[in-house]
Design an enzyme around this catalytic site. Structure first.
Site: not given
Ligand code: GLN
Ligand code: ZN
Length: 767
Positions: A19, A446, A497, A528, A574, A612, A618, A707
């Site tokens: 990297r 989280s 989390e 990233r 993923w 989740d 996607e 964000h």
């Molecule tokens: N439970 C996860 C968090 O809060 C959900 C994140 C996600 O869906 N990208 O980080």
């Protein structure tokens, strides 16, 4: 049969074996490196890439497949599509500002020679996923009076750089039609094609002047549903190139699927060569060979550029035998190798069997070179046997196959994908059980992953702190988060989390059937990189994965704490997934494993469980005709993991990107009691479809844009909620942020959530 079939490469990973590019970029951004040092790192990486491909037997080596950040952004710089806020200069600093935004007064830390946007800072361009990959590109922005001009000769410079090192390369360009179709800002970006073509012609002429004879032009739009306008734009573009730059032979590259309804148009464009993806669409080989004029060079993408499995070379050869007599062929990976890690040999800790089934970019080049030798009559018997043996060993391995898992999947009955009662009945029971106020407040899971949290995790991984100390640390973090949520008056709590490295990896590491690499990084965006889990076998859950953390968190409070899981579709989407069973089947197995966790959480006393599905949308296939089948199995997987609970257990789900217009029926079919979505930036317009489709279940539309470091004030959130209330009934609505808060700082999260709770209280007051 002994005609030589050359091996071509469509592009390589550019981040570096260790990297190097990531670290060099980050050093440049933080001011530690000057621009010359960054440029030198990039130059060294390119030289290594060319040398490696040559050494591995690649005959046709690309140039301009390197990028500091992203090849679409490179194209924007090439054609001068630089929005006014970034200034005029098509230099590296402008490029970085477009990629990452720039902050006011950032000049001293960023080595920027000039200040953009009058010193007030500028936002980055929007970023989104490149077709159905997990690679992100920077979305080009156009205006109605958009003009284009040649502002970067990167393609020519890199061609000459390679030439100076002794490599005669085939430069790569993102095709003009694909480039425009990925852009935004005007109603119909394709209408700009006539303005764009001359710039590409200039680039092609400059490449020809520098000595290039072939140029690879990527037009992955060729694998999307065809339409007359796109076809017309392709025809116009390539006719113009053929006329104006006849000295350049163009290899038109399609990938990520079959040509389908674009086949006729593609083979008849006035280009010298066409690359087709025979991994995603092996069945198109005969049709392509038949339709293509004999003079058209065909580049056959036979080695998977998107996944990490070793090929079964004799099987590949067998499929190629008939086509091989055609002549005028090249063989290649299905697409650029950008999407796979670089070198399997770095993985010294990987299970030896699993390792023997894998091939990363360098091993894939070796495979192509064996194929080429075999096709031209060379003796590669030993390599072919080794490849077939590995395939056979994988197919028969007890590490891959678990009879109990297979039997369980087969035994799934329809009642296992149904809640016991309809939502209306469940909602009543849940209301009585929880007694929550109107507009209940919660978060998505989280809390900030602070540098202390990350440091403790890496110290634990290195063995610098033992399990007990790490556990104590995590418990303290969790307890602090619970106390704080109680203090500020949130209604439904989360444990935070802190123990999770990543929402997919955390589960993959505890499920059987997954392997993890140490160095197998792939670029996600810019600097990233991610290391996707490798799903290689039947999936089961040997023991509970989250129950102890939930129990600990719930033991600290009388408020409900949500159990927190990642859903099967997201885990699948993923990961690098198996190629020996359909995705739907692998997904079902994961769903059953998550179902076990749901059952255990419920038995431990969890009354609310969130699953989740961040990546469900996607995962939509590139072609519309394939959507329904995907949505059917994806929703079934969600239902399979979530419906085994009693009526008064409340199932939550969360989906990030919330453009649901075309998948609303599927979202409703998931039948989660509560769904939280990302809506704060869209002024709740994304809720229109929930209203028009009369979505009956409960919804938490995000009121806090996570964000951004910005802290929204109370009125901004009540304002957003009033827009939500115009669309949905009060009884349906929850109040929560857009997404998890792991990337934010506590200093931002604290005031934002205090304001969010105040906003909910304000909503509860009689008007
Ligand atoms: N439970 C996860 C968090 O809060 C959900 C994140 C996600 O869906 N990208 O980080
Ligand atoms: Zn999210």
């Amino acid at each position: 049969m002994s005609s030589i079939i050359p091996v071509a490469s469509l592009g390589t990973p550019r981040i570096g074996l260790k990297r190097e590019l990531k670290f060099a970029l980050e050093s440049y951004w933080s001011g530690k490196f000057d621009q010359a040092t960054l440029q030198q790192t990039a130059k060294d990486l390119r030289a290594v890439n060319w040398a490696r491909q040559k050494a591995r037997g690649v005959d046709i080596i690309p140039s301009n497949d390197f990028s500091f950040y992203d090849q679409v952004l490179d194209t924007s710089l090439m054609v001068g599509a630089i929005p006014a806020i970034y200034g005029e200069a098509a230099d590296l600093d402008t490029y970085c500002a477009m990629a990452r935004g720039s902050q006011a007064g950032h000049t001293e830390t960023c080595a920027h020679g000039h200040v953009h946007g009058n010193g007030h800072g500028v936002p980055a361009q929007e970023m989104t996923k490149w077709f159905d990959t997990n690679y992100h590109y920077m979305v080009p922005e156009f205006t109605d009076d958009q003009t284009f001009k040649l502002t970067s000769l990167k393609a020519v410079e890199e061609f000459l750089e390679a030439k100076a090192l002794g490599y005669h390369t085939r430069p790569v360009l993102v095709g003009p039609v694909t480039y425009l179709k990925l852009g935004k800002g005007v109603a119909n970006p394709l209408s700009l094609i006539e303005r764009l073509i001359p710039v590409y012609i200039e680039v092609l002429k400059a490449l020809a002047a520098a000595g290039a004879d072939w140029v690879q032009i990527d037009e992955p739009v060729l694998v999307l549903d065809g339409d007359a306008e796109t076809t017309a734009a392709l025809k116009k573009t390539y006719a113009a190139f053929a006329k104006e730059v006849p000295q350049i032979s163009i290899l038109l590259a399609s990938y990520f699927g079959g040509l389908g309804d674009n086949l006729e148009a593609a083979v008849n464009l006035p280009v010298a060569g066409l690359h087709v993806d025979l991994v995603r669409a092996p069945e198109q080989l005969e049709a392509v060979v038949q339709a293509a004029p004999k003079s058209l060079t065909l580049s056959l993408g036979v080695i998977d550029g998107r996944n990490i499995w070793r090929a079964n070379l004799p099987a590949v050869l067998e499929r190629l035998t008939a086509a091989a007599t055609r002549g005028n062929l090249q063989i290649a990976p299905s697409c650029s190798l950008l999407h796979v890690p670089i070198d399997l040999n770095l993985e010294t800790a990987l299970d030896e069997d699993v390792k023997s089934w894998l091939a990363f970019s360098l091993q894939k080049m070796d495979e192509l070179s064996v194929l080429s030798k075999a096709l031209s009559g060379g003796n590669v018997a030993a390599e072919l046997t080794a490849s077939a043996d590995a395939a056979q060993a994988r197919a028969a391995s007890p590490k891959v196959h678990d009879a109990a898992v297979k039997a369980r999947v087969l035994a799934v009955t329809p009642d296992q994908t149904q809640r016991k009662h309809a939502f209306a009945i469940r909602a009543d029971l849940q209301r009585q059980a929880f007694n929550l106020p109107a507009f209940p407040t919660t978060t998505i899971g989280s809390f900030p992953q602070t540098s202390e949290v990350r440091k403790a995790r890496s110290n634990h991984a290195k063995g610098a702190i033992d399990d007990a100390r790490y556990d104590t640390f995590l418990k303290a973090e969790t307890e602090r988060a619970i106390r704080w949520q109680e203090d500020i008056g949130l209604d439904v709590l989360v444990h935070g989390e802190f123990e999770r490295n990543d929402m997919v990896q955390y589960f993959g590491e505890q499920l059987s059937g997954f392997a993890f690499t140490k160095h197998a990084w792939v670029q996600s965006y810019g600097s990233r990189c991610v290391r996707p889990p490798v799903l290689f076998g039947d999936v089961s859950r040997p023991q509970p994965m989250t129950v102890a953390w939930w129990q600990y968190a719930q033991s600290l409070t009388t408020k409900p704490v949500k159990g927190m899981l990642t859903g099967p579709v997201t885990i699948l989407n993923w990961s690098f997934v198996r190629d020996d069973v359909p995705r739907s089947q692998a997904c079902r197995q994961i769903a059953l494993a998550i179902r076990d966790e749901v059952t255990d959480l419920e038995a431990a006393g969890a009354k609310m469980i969130q699953i989740d599905e961040a990546a469900l949308r996607e995962g939509l296939p590139l072609r519309r005709a394939d959507w329904q089948a995907y949505l059917d199995w994806a929703v079934e997987a969600f239902r399979l993991c979530s419906t085994g609970v009693s009526n008064d257990t409340q199932i939550h789900t969360h989906m990030c990107y919330s453009e649901f217009n075309d998948i609303m029926d599927a979202v409703a079919n998931m039948d989660a009691d509560v769904i939280s979505i990302e809506t704060s930036r869209s002024k709740m317009e994304l809720l229109d479809v929930f209203r028009s489709k009369k979505y009956p279940n409960e919804i938490g539309p995000g009121v806090y844009d996570i964000h951004s470091p910005r802290v929204p004030d109370v009125s901004e959130m009540t304002e957003l909620m009033s827009l939500a209330r115009q669309r949905l009934s009060d009884a349906q609505l929850w109040v929560n942020p857009d997404c998890g808060l792991k990337t934010r700082k506590w200093d931002e999260v604290r005031p934002a959530l205090v304001n969010m709770v105040a906003a909910a209280k304000a909503l509860r007051e009689p008007a």
